[in-house]
Enzyme design. Structure first.
Site, PDB file in Angstrom:
ATOM      1  N   SER A  77     -32.635 -11.276  -2.732  1.00  0.00           N
ATOM      2  CA  SER A  77     -33.375 -10.440  -3.691  1.00  0.00           C
ATOM      3  C   SER A  77     -32.928  -9.004  -3.774  1.00  0.00           C
ATOM      4  CB  SER A  77     -34.864 -10.482  -3.368  1.00  0.00           C
ATOM      5  OG  SER A  77     -35.334 -11.763  -3.665  1.00  0.00           O
ATOM      6  N   THR A 120     -38.765 -26.660   3.569  1.00  0.00           N
ATOM      7  CA  THR A 120     -37.589 -25.787   3.567  1.00  0.00           C
ATOM      8  C   THR A 120     -36.265 -26.524   3.369  1.00  0.00           C
ATOM      9  OG1 THR A 120     -38.783 -24.235   4.977  1.00  0.00           O
ATOM     10  CG2 THR A 120     -36.376 -24.045   4.946  1.00  0.00           C
ATOM     11  N   ASN A 140     -40.235 -14.565  -8.176  1.00  0.00           N
ATOM     12  CA  ASN A 140     -38.842 -14.670  -8.616  1.00  0.00           C
ATOM     13  C   ASN A 140     -38.740 -14.894 -10.118  1.00  0.00           C
ATOM     14  OD1 ASN A 140     -37.097 -14.530  -6.165  1.00  0.00           O
ATOM     15  ND2 ASN A 140     -38.477 -16.154  -5.510  1.00  0.00           N
ATOM     16  N   ARG A 173     -38.076  -1.264  -3.685  1.00  0.00           N
ATOM     17  CA  ARG A 173     -39.157  -1.144  -2.709  1.00  0.00           C
ATOM     18  C   ARG A 173     -39.124   0.262  -2.083  1.00  0.00           C
ATOM     19  NH1 ARG A 173     -41.417  -5.932  -1.390  1.00  0.00           N
ATOM     20  NH2 ARG A 173     -40.257  -7.888  -1.480  1.00  0.00           N
ATOM     21  N   GLY A 217     -33.865  -9.011   1.218  1.00  0.00           N
ATOM     22  CA  GLY A 217     -33.404 -10.266   0.619  1.00  0.00           C
ATOM     23  C   GLY A 217     -33.566 -11.406   1.613  1.00  0.00           C
TER      24      GLY A 217
HETATM   25  C1  LIG Z   1     -40.175 -11.512  -0.410  1.00  0.00           C
HETATM   26  C2  LIG Z   1     -38.926 -12.158   0.180  1.00  0.00           C
HETATM   27  C3  LIG Z   1     -38.943 -12.120   1.710  1.00  0.00           C
HETATM   28  S1  LIG Z   1     -38.822 -13.838  -0.436  1.00  0.00           S
HETATM   29  C4  LIG Z   1     -38.044 -13.376  -1.920  1.00  0.00           C
HETATM   30  C5  LIG Z   1     -36.741 -14.032  -2.301  1.00  0.00           C
HETATM   31  N1  LIG Z   1     -36.382 -15.250  -1.670  1.00  0.00           N
HETATM   32  C6  LIG Z   1     -36.986 -16.394  -2.024  1.00  0.00           C
HETATM   33  O1  LIG Z   1     -37.902 -16.444  -2.808  1.00  0.00           O
HETATM   34  C7  LIG Z   1     -36.499 -17.638  -1.319  1.00  0.00           C
HETATM   35  C8  LIG Z   1     -37.612 -18.078  -0.405  1.00  0.00           C
HETATM   36  C9  LIG Z   1     -37.249 -19.361   0.272  1.00  0.00           C
HETATM   37  C10 LIG Z   1     -36.166 -19.132   1.246  1.00  0.00           C
HETATM   38  C11 LIG Z   1     -36.305 -20.015   2.483  1.00  0.00           C
HETATM   39  N2  LIG Z   1     -37.667 -20.191   2.955  1.00  0.00           N
HETATM   40  C12 LIG Z   1     -38.307 -21.385   2.845  1.00  0.00           C
HETATM   41  O2  LIG Z   1     -37.810 -22.375   2.348  1.00  0.00           O
HETATM   42  C13 LIG Z   1     -39.704 -21.425   3.379  1.00  0.00           C
HETATM   43  N3  LIG Z   1     -40.298 -22.741   3.203  1.00  0.00           N
HETATM   44  C14 LIG Z   1     -35.513 -19.338   3.583  1.00  0.00           C
HETATM   45  O3  LIG Z   1     -36.122 -18.605   4.370  1.00  0.00           O
HETATM   46  O4  LIG Z   1     -34.292 -19.502   3.570  1.00  0.00           O
HETATM   47  C15 LIG Z   1     -36.107 -12.825  -1.722  1.00  0.00           C
HETATM   48  O5  LIG Z   1     -35.017 -12.609  -1.372  1.00  0.00           O
HETATM   49  N4  LIG Z   1     -37.301 -12.172  -1.549  1.00  0.00           N
HETATM   50  C16 LIG Z   1     -37.630 -11.507  -0.334  1.00  0.00           C
HETATM   51  C17 LIG Z   1     -37.794 -10.016  -0.570  1.00  0.00           C
HETATM   52  O6  LIG Z   1     -37.802  -9.607  -1.740  1.00  0.00           O
HETATM   53  O7  LIG Z   1     -37.931  -9.317   0.442  1.00  0.00           O
END
Ligand SMILES: CC1(C)S[C@@H]2[C@H](NC(=O)CCCC[C@H](NC(=O)C[NH3+])C(=O)[O-])C(=O)N2[C@H]1C(=O)[O-]
Length: 350
Positions: free
Chosen positions: A62, A123, A161, A286, A301
């Site tokens: 992200s 996941t 997202n 942010r 991210g």
């Molecule tokens: C808000 C966050 C932390 S999450 C959001 C975005 N990433 C995602 O939406 C992917 C989330 C699933 C990724 C996966 N997790 C799972 O599958 C959990 N079941 C993993 O950890 O690899 C990003 O990048 N952002 C971060 C941000 O903006 O800081």
């Protein structure tokens, strides 16, 4: 004054903790007025056991959202876009509510549901189901619209997202070009970000890179090598590849006002409360307020295999980029947050 000294020993300690908590590797690069402080621990590749290095490329998740927001704010400067206009003015019929504006989308206040909640509820199966998939952005918006909205437009901050998939669609509609072209022409080439790429829907990270390892939900289950994926589930919300040194350069240029007008940077920095104390969100940006009273600006991210932190001081003269090559490991995500204090507050206050 150049601010507090960078606490390199403190940074090294954080990386050691991240390894102890399950990250195969982690590294951090701080730039302060031309002086570089770097630290790395563990491996970029579990197969070869090669050490991590700040020339390694990786998926930034992200942090992509900040790049996408910069392109749209440049379009505002070019009078091609109005932040308070409805998204539907530029993408007729896309959203079921004409009240949702571009500004609400860039500030996660649209109320649009985040389809990744369902996509990645489990996941590893969720990831494997989309690892090679190529989505159109419209398909992703449709996934979101299958679920009720989380609030009325503009009411509250709710990270989604979906918002930055729409932001990417706006870039393509307003320029007539793919987002890749706009990232390249407006940010990557001017700043000479030689490690930064938008290869979607390709799955390979170009050149020298760190492999990313996804932590399964089941405790003790082996890590899953998640390096190769299209990241088509994210696109303008998370599909860029970069390096710590390029993220330092990018954030420094942004905060120094070299990527947008002062007026649009001020729009990016119109802070509204987001999740958690000491945190705020602007437009694709942010703000985190640190224990020493310093505020830093950037993005985090989380994409399968990689956690990234990219933040800068208000004047852009000090920047941090940190990455751990695992994800779905909340302990590591929280630990990597602890690189901010040694980088921006200096020696931990005794
Ligand atoms: C808000 C966050 C932390 S999450 C959001 C975005 N990433 C995602 O939406 C992917 C989330 C699933 C990724 C996966 N997790 C799972 O599958 C959990 N079941 C993993 O950890 O690899 C990003 O990048 N952002 C971060 C941000 O903006 O800081």
């Amino acid at each position: 004054p150049t601010g507090p000294a960078v606490d390199l020993a403190g940074l090294r300690g954080v990386l050691r903790s991240a390894l102890a908590q399950g990250a195969p590797g982690a590294m951090v690069r701080v730039e302060d007025r031309g002086t570089v402080f770097r630290a790395a621990a563990g491996v970029a590749d579990r197969g070869s056991a090669r050490a991590m290095d700040d020339t390694d490329r990786f998926r930034i998740g992200s942090v992509t959202k900040t790049f996408t927001a910069v392109v749209l704010l440049q379009l505002v400067d070019e009078k091609k876009l109005t932040l308070d206009a409805p998204v539907n003015r530029y993408l007729p019929g896309l959203l079921p509510d004409d009240r949702i504006t571009v500004r609400q989308v860039l500030g996660h206040r649209s109320g649009l549901y985040d389809y990744t909640n369902d996509m990645f509820a489990r996941t590893v199966p969720g990831f494997e189901a989309v690892r090679k998939r190529v989505f159109t952005p419209e398909e992703l918006v449709k996934l979101s619209l299958r679920k009720p909205r989380t609030s009325a437009p503009g009411a509250v901050y709710s990270y989604s997202n979906t918002n930055f998939v729409i932001a990417g669609m706006l870039v393509e509609k307003l320029t007539g070009n793919p987002v890749r072209t706009e990232y390249q022409n407006r940010i990557i080439a001017p700043l000479k970000l030689n490690d930064t790429f938008y290869v979607h829907p390709g799955t390979k990270i170009p050149g020298r890179y760190a492999r990313g390892y996804l932590t399964p939900d089941q405790a003790g289950a082996p890590l899953v090598d998640a390096t190769e994926q299209t990241v088509s589930w994210a696109q303008g919300a998370g599909a860029l590849i970069s390096s710590t040194r390029d993220l330092n350069t990018f954030l420094s240029a942004l905060l120094r006002g070299r990527l947008t007008s002062a007026a649009q940077l001020a729009q990016m920095e119109k802070w509204l409360p987001s999740s958690g104390t000491g945190q705020a969100y602007g437009l694709g940006l942010r703000r985190r307020d640190l224990s020493c009273g310093v505020s830093v600006y950037g993005h985090t991210g989380a994409v399968q295999g990689f956690y990234t932190y990219a933040f800068a001081s208000k004047d852009g003269k000090r920047t941090l980029a940190a990455v751990a090559n695992t994800s779905n490991n909340g302990t590591v995500l929280t630990t990597m947050l602890r690189t901010l204090d040694p980088a921006f507050c200096g020696k931990a206050t005794k």
